[in-house]
Design a protein around this motif. Sequence first.
Motif, short mmCIF file in Angstrom:
data_model
loop_
_atom_site.label_atom_id
_atom_site.label_comp_id
_atom_site.label_asym_id
_atom_site.label_seq_id
_atom_site.Cartn_x
_atom_site.Cartn_y
_atom_site.Cartn_z
N UNK A 95 43.30 -12.14 4.80
CA UNK A 95 44.05 -11.97 3.76
C UNK A 95 43.46 -9.90 3.66
N UNK A 96 44.04 -9.01 3.06
CA UNK A 96 44.40 -7.44 2.75
C UNK A 96 43.21 -7.21 3.29
N UNK A 97 41.58 -7.53 3.07
CA UNK A 97 40.40 -6.70 3.35
C UNK A 97 40.51 -7.71 4.90
N UNK A 98 40.72 -8.56 5.67
CA UNK A 98 40.57 -8.74 7.55
C UNK A 98 39.63 -10.27 6.81
N UNK A 99 39.77 -11.18 5.65
CA UNK A 99 38.82 -12.34 5.88
C UNK A 99 39.84 -13.69 5.60
N UNK A 100 39.29 -14.44 6.76
CA UNK A 100 40.16 -15.90 7.86
C UNK A 100 40.78 -16.46 5.61
N UNK A 101 42.00 -16.78 5.69
CA UNK A 101 42.32 -17.83 4.53
C UNK A 101 42.07 -19.21 4.48
N UNK A 156 54.42 -24.02 3.64
CA UNK A 156 55.53 -23.72 3.82
C UNK A 156 56.29 -22.32 3.31
N UNK A 157 55.75 -21.03 3.76
CA UNK A 157 56.34 -20.05 3.06
C UNK A 157 54.77 -19.92 2.00
N UNK A 158 53.98 -20.52 2.17
CA UNK A 158 53.15 -19.94 0.83
C UNK A 158 51.90 -19.17 1.56
N UNK A 159 51.81 -18.68 1.93
CA UNK A 159 50.33 -18.00 2.65
C UNK A 159 51.60 -16.81 3.93
N UNK A 160 50.40 -15.28 3.55
CA UNK A 160 50.59 -14.36 3.98
C UNK A 160 51.18 -14.52 5.66
N UNK A 161 51.41 -13.56 6.54
CA UNK A 161 51.43 -14.33 8.02
C UNK A 161 50.77 -13.12 8.91
N UNK A 162 51.04 -13.24 9.61
CA UNK A 162 50.27 -12.20 11.13
C UNK A 162 51.19 -12.30 12.75
N UNK A 190 51.00 -2.13 5.64
CA UNK A 190 52.19 -1.81 5.31
C UNK A 190 52.54 -3.46 4.25
N UNK A 191 51.62 -3.52 3.39
CA UNK A 191 52.04 -4.58 1.98
C UNK A 191 51.56 -5.99 2.58
N UNK A 192 51.17 -5.98 4.00
CA UNK A 192 51.03 -7.51 4.37
C UNK A 192 52.79 -7.86 5.19
N UNK A 193 52.47 -9.42 5.63
CA UNK A 193 53.65 -9.39 6.10
C UNK A 193 53.40 -10.96 5.69
N UNK A 235 59.65 -18.36 -5.19
CA UNK A 235 57.88 -17.89 -5.90
C UNK A 235 56.76 -18.11 -4.67
N UNK A 236 57.52 -19.00 -3.37
CA UNK A 236 56.21 -19.08 -2.19
C UNK A 236 56.14 -17.60 -2.06
N UNK A 237 56.86 -16.37 -1.75
CA UNK A 237 56.22 -15.76 -1.37
C UNK A 237 55.39 -14.88 -2.68
N UNK A 238 55.69 -14.57 -3.49
CA UNK A 238 54.82 -13.82 -4.40
C UNK A 238 53.49 -15.16 -4.37
N UNK A 239 53.41 -15.93 -4.51
CA UNK A 239 51.98 -16.82 -4.07
C UNK A 239 51.96 -16.53 -2.62
N UNK A 240 52.23 -16.37 -2.14
CA UNK A 240 51.51 -15.97 -0.04
C UNK A 240 51.27 -14.33 -0.43
N UNK A 241 51.78 -13.89 -0.89
CA UNK A 241 51.22 -12.10 -1.17
C UNK A 241 50.78 -12.07 -2.04
N UNK A 242 50.49 -12.86 -3.03
CA UNK A 242 49.36 -12.90 -4.09
C UNK A 242 47.85 -12.96 -3.57
N UNK A 243 48.29 -14.08 -2.95
CA UNK A 243 46.84 -14.39 -1.79
C UNK A 243 46.23 -13.71 -1.08
N UNK A 244 47.71 -12.67 -0.63
CA UNK A 244 46.85 -11.57 0.67
C UNK A 244 46.17 -10.46 -0.08
#
Length: 628
Positions: A95-101, A156-162, A190-193, A235-244
């Motif tokens: 996530x944005x704070x560096x925690x393992x999801x 697929x697509x529901x988690x921010x990536x690295x 850069x507000x996540x990936x 919607x998966x994009x927002x699910x992913x980035x909301x999680x981030x």
Amino acid sequence: MPMKLLTVAVLAALGLVGCNSSNDSNDSVLPRVKSVEFIGMPAPSTDQERASAYTTAAVKVTYDDGSTQASPLRHQSLYYSTDSITGETGGHVYDVKGNVLKDVNGNPFIAETPDSNSLLQVSGAAATGKGGNPLYLVTHFEYVWRDSSVPPKDLYGKAPMVMKLSTVDQSKSNGDLSVVKLRNISMAGVRGLWIPCAGSLSPWNTHLGSEEYEPDARCLETDTCANVYGKDSHLAALIAMNTYFGDTTTAKPYNYGLLPEVTVKADGSTTVAKHRIAGRISRELVQVMPDRRTGYQGDDGTYTVLTMFVADKADDLSSGTLYAAKWNQISDQNGGAANLTWIKLGSATDAELDKMVNTDNIKFSDLFESSDKEVAGFVKVVAGHEKVKTEWLRLKPGMEKPAAFLETRRYAAYLGATTEFEKMEGVTVNAADRKVYIAMTRMSSGMEKAKDATVPDHIQLPKSLSGAVYELTTAQSVKDSAGNAINSDYVAVSMKALVVGEDIAKDAVGNTANVDKIANPDNLKYSEIMRTLFIGEDSSTAHINNFLWAYNVDTGKLARILSIPAGAESTGLQAIDNLNGFAYIMSNHQHPGDFSPNIDPALKARLTPLIDPLKGSVGYISGIPQLR
């Protein structure tokens, strides 16, 4: 070992076995490469071969003094997505704070999808402690495929990536690579990936990444995604980035589908920027031309657009001009051919576009009036990245610039560009011949001759589910469709199929494409010295095992040089002609065991226990004699 010994024996019988390449740097007495020939391998036939990443191919180098060297190729894995190195697990996401999801069961996500590689050398990098040359490797992890449920859920697509950065030791004696440190590259700035796919090494030694899909801002704003597309991919994009971010308000669709650039410093620290002047599309990757300003990019989806940008300054992607192509067909034979004209979309800077999105909070409805039914005064637009979507749009006054860069595909269609390409993927450049190569996974849907008048129908080709690699010829002093000069010496003026697959009736194991030809080309990279185009496959249906191919642009010879586990995709391509005297083909594979629906059920049952679906591999091919 038996495969390697067999290869050496075959080479010996052909009289091709030579000495291993030396690391002698005395170019004044060493001969130069005249030609390179890859000696291909047969398709896998046993269960063990079908479950493995392996090569029995070889390479022969002929030098200008008449001497030759030949060698079997070697495929080696640097690490798997499940491996932990110096406390970092390859497939972990953050996530944005560096925690393992973690997933719903409390287990860390494992992204089994290593994709793009950029192996690079940075002046002043510290010694690795193993005695070799210090290198860095940037690697994408594209998406999380499944969680730890039984049966696993498709994520697929529901988690921010690295992206991950490896510190690599290169043996000075034989060139072998090993990872001595692995770390996460933070995307907080850069507000996540989201869904980084392929990438390239820029001419100025930075990594140019991607975000393969762009969330549909119109359907997200009107909350119609599921109805329009039949699934919640946008919607998966927002699910992913909301999680981030850990909230439901920070993520904005116009912050994704961009071009990330990673700079690696000598001490291993990194800086990341996301560029907007390349537009917002389903970007597979960007390839910058030798002028260090002009870039081409694939748009991966259905009814997509070919775009080119020209940066204002060399080595600086923060401002420039964006164009979209129109296909003017001249042949429908052997994959087709066309002349290209270019429509200017607009000019802008990253800074002004970022302000529009994140300070002015611009929305789709600020750019266009829209309707799903015909409206007088509106323009009919056919574009999409999942399926054909017909809309009627009217640009609002003064919104040309944000429309060009935030709604690139829609605006390109609005202005008359071709938006009928089908899964346009990898892009690479042949600098000596001034050619660009682009992979088309298949020629179907928009690329077929239309059966009705729902689309403009610029492209009218016979259907091919095996796909092709296209060659684009570039020229200087080219004008756009309005008659204005394009400030680039690398403007593509024609496009034709170069390497074409072949559809077949389903065979005994489930292949629906000829296994001795390419199928669903995806990753592309070109070697200038070897005069070879490397083609990696992403065949979800056509080939049961995907392959990596070497295509010599002078002889037209196609050679299979790697087979990967059934269901896996060939990714991470990078062709390296000379790095401290050694040559490599970087080559990963992702999501092993994601079997084609066409696979013979009995074969699938036998292969399933042999393949670990979490073990995506980051690796490379060596064994290439010294190139100079």
